[in-house]
Design an enzyme around this catalytic site. Structure first.
Site, PDB file in Angstrom:
ATOM      1  CE1 TYR A 290      -3.769  -2.221  -0.342  1.00 18.47           C
ATOM      2  CE2 TYR A 290      -4.223  -2.423   2.012  1.00 18.47           C
ATOM      3  CZ  TYR A 290      -4.365  -2.401   1.037  1.00 18.47           C
ATOM      4  OH  TYR A 290      -5.336  -3.369   0.515  1.00 18.47           O
TER       5      TYR A 290
ATOM      6  CB  SER B  95     -14.033  -2.151  -2.807  1.00 23.05           C
ATOM      7  OG  SER B  95     -12.478  -1.262  -3.200  1.00 23.05           O
ATOM      8  N   PRO B  96     -16.361  -1.347   0.396  1.00 25.68           N
ATOM      9  CG  PRO B  96     -16.102  -0.307   2.443  1.00 25.68           C
ATOM     10  CD  PRO B  96     -14.913  -0.776   0.868  1.00 25.68           C
ATOM     11  CG  LEU B  97     -18.835   3.087   0.390  1.00 19.72           C
ATOM     12  CD1 LEU B  97     -18.067   5.126   0.415  1.00 19.72           C
ATOM     13  CD2 LEU B  97     -20.191   3.423   0.771  1.00 19.72           C
ATOM     14  CB  ALA B  98     -18.360   0.605  -5.522  1.00 18.81           C
ATOM     15  N   GLY B  99     -15.115   1.746  -4.164  1.00 23.85           N
ATOM     16  CA  GLY B  99     -14.215   2.213  -4.961  1.00 23.85           C
ATOM     17  C   GLY B  99     -15.191   4.342  -4.906  1.00 23.85           C
ATOM     18  N   GLY B 100     -15.712   4.060  -4.326  1.00 24.23           N
ATOM     19  CA  GLY B 100     -16.681   5.365  -4.801  1.00 24.23           C
ATOM     20  C   GLY B 100     -17.471   5.393  -5.851  1.00 24.23           C
TER      21      GLY B 100
ATOM     22  CB  THR C 266     -19.345  10.163  -7.960  1.00 31.31           C
ATOM     23  OG1 THR C 266     -17.714   9.561  -6.989  1.00 31.31           O
ATOM     24  CG2 THR C 266     -19.132  10.742  -6.413  1.00 31.31           C
TER      25      THR C 266
END
Lengths: 301, 301, 301
Positions: free
Chosen positions: A55, A212-217, A221
């Site tokens: 990372y 990625s719970p928010l699908a990487g944003g 958006t």
């Protein structure tokens, strides 16, 4: 809220804070800034931190470790997860001329020892094999992992992005149980909910970690049709439950019977709080399916 | 012809009569008409009847129960299979605003108790979870099913449309074995014959139930190329064996080593008889593959 | 170099010679020519020979057997693998009017007895079921195989082209373990490396046999983009290691932790030697991934 990751696994917090974007923090990466985020997590009951050797271009572990050094009592209040095995082509690793994986005994041991130095600790709570490799030698990897556990450098072993077949294969060589499988989990990726990945975790009595719970944003958006449909539902439910749409996403993941441990990637303390609000929110079954239908584009069969 | 559905399962008839189209019967649904079809089945050795709470817009179980009430001795000569868990958006269920699944303890118990009232009986021979749900909590469902079995309301538990992974996962939580998996099985759907679904039944020593044996009528009247090719072969074999083409389809299913239990959906007694003729017909191996080749469009590798 | 095929399996050579193209040998198929190739193999430590009843239009076993008859001491220095179950439409089998499979008791026993006569031997080291059949009756096949093993006609049982689900299903009926799964394995077919096929072999502690190691020649002469890309890398590595490009392919297969047993199909003794050179070549990990990337067209995730 604390849970056991596996019958013989560690206790972890239900939400996990992931450091993979730490270097992108507009407010910097000095120890005070890092400690501030760690403290924000602890105040919300988030005690588990997710790392990987790679990372931040092989830098994040070290930045986190620098913060820990300034407050030596902190380590025992945290659980540290880190990963190994991906070999990037990167200036920090000039010997890598092609992206590949390495789960040789030598690399596994060297990678863990480097992570220990970086993180300023003498043990990793959970070490994950970062990705399945078509060239993974399970006997050799198992021997190295056995040694690391025996030496106390690694307390528990897990995997990431493994199929059930890859998991079971490796498990058959390991003397200790695999305590988690960290996979990409969010409403725009329904496959793991259907293809046996989460069923396998439920059968093994282990909790999956969800990256990625928010699908990487994308969920918040993205411009695709599925993103648009899902966002509309999330906004409606946010209004209904009186929370932010992203809190609904975390609640959606937390509602799953496999007891997913979502890994948050934000650098903003207020958004960590927004995620933590999901811990006290129980999504109605039909609302859960409304998100599912919006994300998949069809009602269930 | 009677068979054990599973080593610890019930005895059932090799052919199963499915009531899901009962309400479409041009000759009505009064108890006498229903009893007539039940008697036609019994005369052919078909003693197992396949229901679901939702069939006929939540009405079929009740129509069948009304017939049973007129002849109380009949129940003990039958095996009743019914299903639960699908939540339709339907005038009879105004609280459902989106199609979803519910395998909560409360719903499972309530659904079975409603089925018992509808069917005018005090036990279900086999209760099936109608479809896998991405939100199925196996521990909660298992506890409800355990209770229903303990109370004698349900004698055996099965599933429908489950993958092997979903089956094994649920089975690992249940105190009693899963006795069947009811899936869509016909020549136009070769997947379950290859993807592990039927292999899994064979491995578990359970008999699969096969819904839509005539592909919902497509095999007999569909206009696609696969339908046309397969129908031509079925007609040729019907001529060779001296039976109707649809009898060949049932014989094709019955010939499979997993001992498929086809679920007939017709309302016409003469077509029930046509299916039953397959019980005394043994299809030649090459004829079996001729149907397979016509349906899949290619010879085997 | 000799290895155990399975914990309870036979010892075999790490490279296997496959006779399926024997009839295409421009220098003929008389016993002397066949013996010459066998001797070339033995000189290189290749002692295991792969047959099937159907190879060469049901002729290859017999040609090999004719060679063995001229040198009766040879048999005990070899391991013979053969296969059964595919029913070709071929002048030698006029009763077959459609390509199909037959794993009935009668056919299995008759096929093995014919193979024994053809190969001029009284035992088969490993009998493989050549392809999974949607109509395979595992109880019947297992009974026939049990009898053949008990009579000493077959020493070990394996399969070919089976999925893990098909393998496990059959294994659950057999009294003896399945000792191998022979599948198509080469860089242009990455699926078995990812879909659980090789993981399953590793988990079962059995060595997979790999057919078409050169992708049936496509790797060396094919015109597709993947072939071109891969060939370029193979040539570069051949130059680096000082061997022929095809030696790199065998080394690539031999490097896999599942300990693949490649089955060579060439009739040219110098190309057998070229393959055998791979036994003393250890491919570097990054070189292995360079072949993988060229063949799949993308770097690993």
């Amino acid at each position: 809220m604390r849970v056991k990751m596996a019958p013989q696994g560690p206790e972890v917090s239900r939400l996990v804070y992931g450091v993979w974007r730490m270097q992108e923090d507009a407010q910097g990466t000095d120890p005070q800034r890092v400690l501030g985020k760690v403290q924000a997590c602890l105040d919300l009951g988030i005690t588990t931190f997710d790392h990987a050797d790679i990372y931040g271009g092989y830098r994040c572990e070290e930045l986190f470790g620098a913060a820990l050094r300034t407050n030596p009592g902190l380590r025992q209040r945290l659980e540290l997860v880190t990963k190994c095995g991906i070999m990037l082509t990167h200036p920090a690793r000039p010997q890598n001329w092609i992206k590949h994986y390495d789960y040789s005994r030598q690399h596994l041991i060297g990678s863990v020892e480097q992570s220990l130095r970086n993180l300023a600790t003498d043990y990793i709570d959970v070490l994950l094999l970062h990705r399945p490799s078509p060239l993974l030698d399970p006997a050799e990897a198992a021997e190295a992992l056995r040694l690391l556990v025996e030496q106390g450098k690694v307390r528990h072993v897990g995997v990431s992005n493994f199929t059930p077949a890859q998991f079971d294969m490796l498990a058959s060589y390991l003397p200790t149980p695999i305590v988690t499988n960290q996979v990409e989990l969010h409403p725009l990726r329904p496959e793991p909910f259907l293809d046996g990945t989460l069923d396998h975790c439920l059968r093994q009595r282990i909790l999956p970690m969800g990256w990625s719970p928010l699908a990487g944003g994308r969920l918040m958006t993205g411009h695709g049709e599925a993103e648009g449909r899902t966002r509309e539902v999330l906004h409606g439910l946010g209004h209904k439950y009186g929370v932010a749409p992203e809190t609904i996403v975390y609640a959606w993941l937390l509602r799953h019977p496999s007891r997913i441990l979502p890994v948050l990637g934000t650098n903003q303390p207020e958004r960590i709080a927004s995620a933590a609000r999901a811990l006290s929110l129980s999504l109605d079954t039909q609302d859960w399916f409304a998100v599912w239908r919006a994300a998949t584009g069809t009602e269930v069969p």
